[in-house]
Design an enzyme around this catalytic site. Structure first.
Site, PDB file in Angstrom:
ATOM      1  N   ARG A  95      45.497  50.704  22.145  1.00  0.00           N
ATOM      2  CA  ARG A  95      45.859  49.427  22.748  1.00  0.00           C
ATOM      3  C   ARG A  95      44.841  48.353  22.391  1.00  0.00           C
ATOM      4  NH1 ARG A  95      46.472  48.969  28.591  1.00  0.00           N
ATOM      5  NH2 ARG A  95      44.454  50.016  28.587  1.00  0.00           N
ATOM      6  N   SER A 157      37.352  56.944  24.466  1.00  0.00           N
ATOM      7  CA  SER A 157      37.332  57.993  25.497  1.00  0.00           C
ATOM      8  C   SER A 157      37.110  59.379  24.922  1.00  0.00           C
ATOM      9  CB  SER A 157      38.620  57.927  26.311  1.00  0.00           C
ATOM     10  OG  SER A 157      38.708  56.651  26.874  1.00  0.00           O
ATOM     11  N   ASP A 211      36.488  55.644  29.244  1.00  0.00           N
ATOM     12  CA  ASP A 211      37.532  55.200  30.183  1.00  0.00           C
ATOM     13  C   ASP A 211      37.119  55.352  31.656  1.00  0.00           C
ATOM     14  OD1 ASP A 211      37.647  57.948  29.872  1.00  0.00           O
ATOM     15  OD2 ASP A 211      39.815  58.054  29.580  1.00  0.00           O
TER      16      ASP A 211
HETATM   17  C1  GLC Z   1      37.963  63.646  27.479  1.00  0.00           C
HETATM   18  C2  GLC Z   1      36.848  62.822  26.865  1.00  0.00           C
HETATM   19  C3  GLC Z   1      36.200  61.926  27.894  1.00  0.00           C
HETATM   20  C4  GLC Z   1      37.265  61.105  28.604  1.00  0.00           C
HETATM   21  C5  GLC Z   1      38.314  62.025  29.192  1.00  0.00           C
HETATM   22  C6  GLC Z   1      39.427  61.250  29.889  1.00  0.00           C
HETATM   23  O1  GLC Z   1      37.403  64.532  28.378  1.00  0.00           O
HETATM   24  O2  GLC Z   1      35.868  63.661  26.300  1.00  0.00           O
HETATM   25  O3  GLC Z   1      35.260  61.076  27.276  1.00  0.00           O
HETATM   26  O4  GLC Z   1      36.673  60.325  29.592  1.00  0.00           O
HETATM   27  O5  GLC Z   1      38.885  62.803  28.159  1.00  0.00           O
HETATM   28  O6  GLC Z   1      40.153  60.474  29.002  1.00  0.00           O
END
Ligand code: GLC
Length: 469
Positions: A95, A157, A211
């Site tokens: 996004r 993320s 995130d």
């Molecule tokens: C995975 C990623 C982490 C993220 C999570 C939620 O665990 O390693 O960084 O926050 O997914 O998306």
């Protein structure tokens, strides 16, 4: 032996009994699923292991919890103003978001989603970043902002090792990404390079974040007690506000910060074996079917990418052992990856409604006309697996509340699993209360931390830069 204080917990973690016409098969199914059920003592053990892994991680000792410094030392203060770009990379859709902030509040938000094909998600990293830069250009040019300098917050993320607010070294891929050639590289630099190669926009990457961090920061604009960000979606993770003097990994100059957001990266909890005492043969098989085998142990117990698969593996084993689907073939339901977590959430609706309508609907999608025993068993398995996820998350959150030790804590939560599963929130409220007695907490739904939160973090980065240069 249950110690008296754990009696309430032991009672609360029971699931409804399996209703089955054949007593022998019922007993066998229940026995088979026994390993998925925790005693109060096991829950206590999980709490203790999590506490000790947090402590080790923050002190830079060997731990399955990264406890990464995000270098975000403060939350929004209502002065954030201007136009910001936010990028959100974590799932199959990328996004690009333009936000206008006035007094820390987003008054305008334009969003465009770009699908990322598997060839980009699982190939070399350079074409992936070239594609991301192409999407950014497309978006910025469409907005007519190609000549405007745009500060950007990048929600990435995946686990990173952060050297500063705008340096994030990719530690490992998770979820549905695997571009091995850029593991160990700074993803901010990769993005800047890709944007420079195009040279058609004036984007300035100010901050990289996770995130969970975006969710915490966005949550803080809604409720000033927010000090935890939680994602229960495709993946799962949490972050929290830690006292700065407890944080050893700090590579940039300190400026008297009192607090800082720590990204726990709890998806990897147990990768070093500390959680092996809860691993079942179902988990081993679900792990073997995953993209990155032997990693992200905890995430594979609880998150949306895997919960459906755990249920599917259990159902497949029960079928093979002649315990369910005796009169009807389960068809495609038992093919790896076919039982997605949204279907588990849908089936769980029946446990709330007290009927079998949703379960029947899901099974019908696979051409199955089930008998009552099959309906009941499928529902039971979904409940047991979902309940285990709720308990695991609650055990960790309870220890986090102890660690934070504030009078009142709001936990900002985002993610498809949390939003769509009809029972998680209720269970979590109940279990956290029992596991962290006397702690006042609130679970608060937060929308779009990865977008709005990223813009706010970029604004905080701008503010810090001005203050210290
Ligand atoms: C995975 C990623 C982490 C993220 C999570 C939620 O665990 O390693 O960084 O926050 O997914 O998306």
């Amino acid at each position: 032996m249950v110690v008296p204080a754990d009696r309430a917990l032991q009672e609360a973690i029971q699931v409804a009994p399996l209703i089955f016409s054949d007593d022998v098969r019922r007993q066998k199914i229940e026995n088979r699923l026994e390993q998925m059920r925790f005693s109060a003592a096991t829950v206590r053990r999980i709490q203790n292991v999590f506490k000790s892994e947090m402590e080790k991680g923050i002190h830079q000792k060997i731990s399955s919890l990264q406890m990464e410094n995000t270098y975000i030392p403060e939350l929004p203060n209502g002065t954030e103003e201007g136009l910001f770009l936010a990028l959100d990379l974590g799932g199959t859709n990328f996004r690009v978001i333009l936000l206008e902030l006035v007094n820390g509040v987003a008054v305008r938000e334009d969003v465009k989603k770009y699908h990322i094909d598997s060839e980009f998600r699982m190939g070399s990293g350079i074409p992936l970043f070239d594609y991301l830069a192409e999407c950014v250009s497309d978006f910025v040019i469409n907005e007519g902002l190609q000549d405007v300098e745009l500060p950007l917050g990048f929600t990435f993320s995946f686990p990173m090792i952060q050297h500063s607010l705008d340096v994030g070294i990719l530690a490992t891929w998770t979820k549905s990404f695997n571009c091995p050639d850029i593991v160990g590289k700074d993803v901010v630099q990769l993005l800047r390079d890709a944007l420079d190669r195009r040279g058609d926009t004036r984007v300035n990457v100010l901050a990289i974040l996770n995130d969970t961090t975006g969710t915490l920061v966005q949550g803080a604009t809604q409720d000033s007690n927010t000090v935890i960000g939680l994602i229960l979606g495709t993946g799962s993770n949490a972050c929290y506000m830690e006292r700065a003097d407890k944080v050893e990994h700090w590579e940039v100059e300190r400026h008297g910060e009192r607090e800082v957001i720590i990204d726990i990266e709890w998806g990897a909890f147990g990768d070093n074996g500390v959680l092996d005492f809860i691993k079942t043969d179902f988990d081993r098989e679900s792990d073997a079917n995953s993209l990155m085998v032997n990693s992200f142990t905890f995430e594979k117990y609880i998150s949306g990418k895997y919960l459906g698969e755990v249920v599917r593996v259990i159902l497949a084993k029960l079928t093979k052992e002649g315990l369910i689907f005796v009169n009807h073939s389960p068809g495609g339901l038992l093919t790896t990856g076919n039982l997605t977590t949204d279907l588990v959430s849908h089936i769980e609706q029946d446990s709330v409604d007290g009927d079998y309508n949703s379960t029947r609907e899901v099974l019908a999608k696979f051409g199955i006309i089930p008998d009552d025993d099959d309906l009941s068993a499928v529902q039971y398995v979904c409940e047991v697996a979902s309940n285990r996820a709720a308990l695991l998350v609650s055990a960790c959150l309870s220890m986090l509340l102890e660690r934070i030790d504030k009078e009142e804590v709001t936990i900002a939560v985002d993610g498809s699993l949390y939003k769509h599963h009809p029972r998680l929130e209720g269970w979590m409220n109940q279990y956290i209360s029992l596991l962290a007695p006397g702690r006042k907490f609130k679970l608060m739904n937060v929308e779009d931390g990865s977008g709005k939160g990223a813009a706010l973090v970029a604004a905080i980065a701008q503010r810090l830069k001005k203050r210290f240069i």
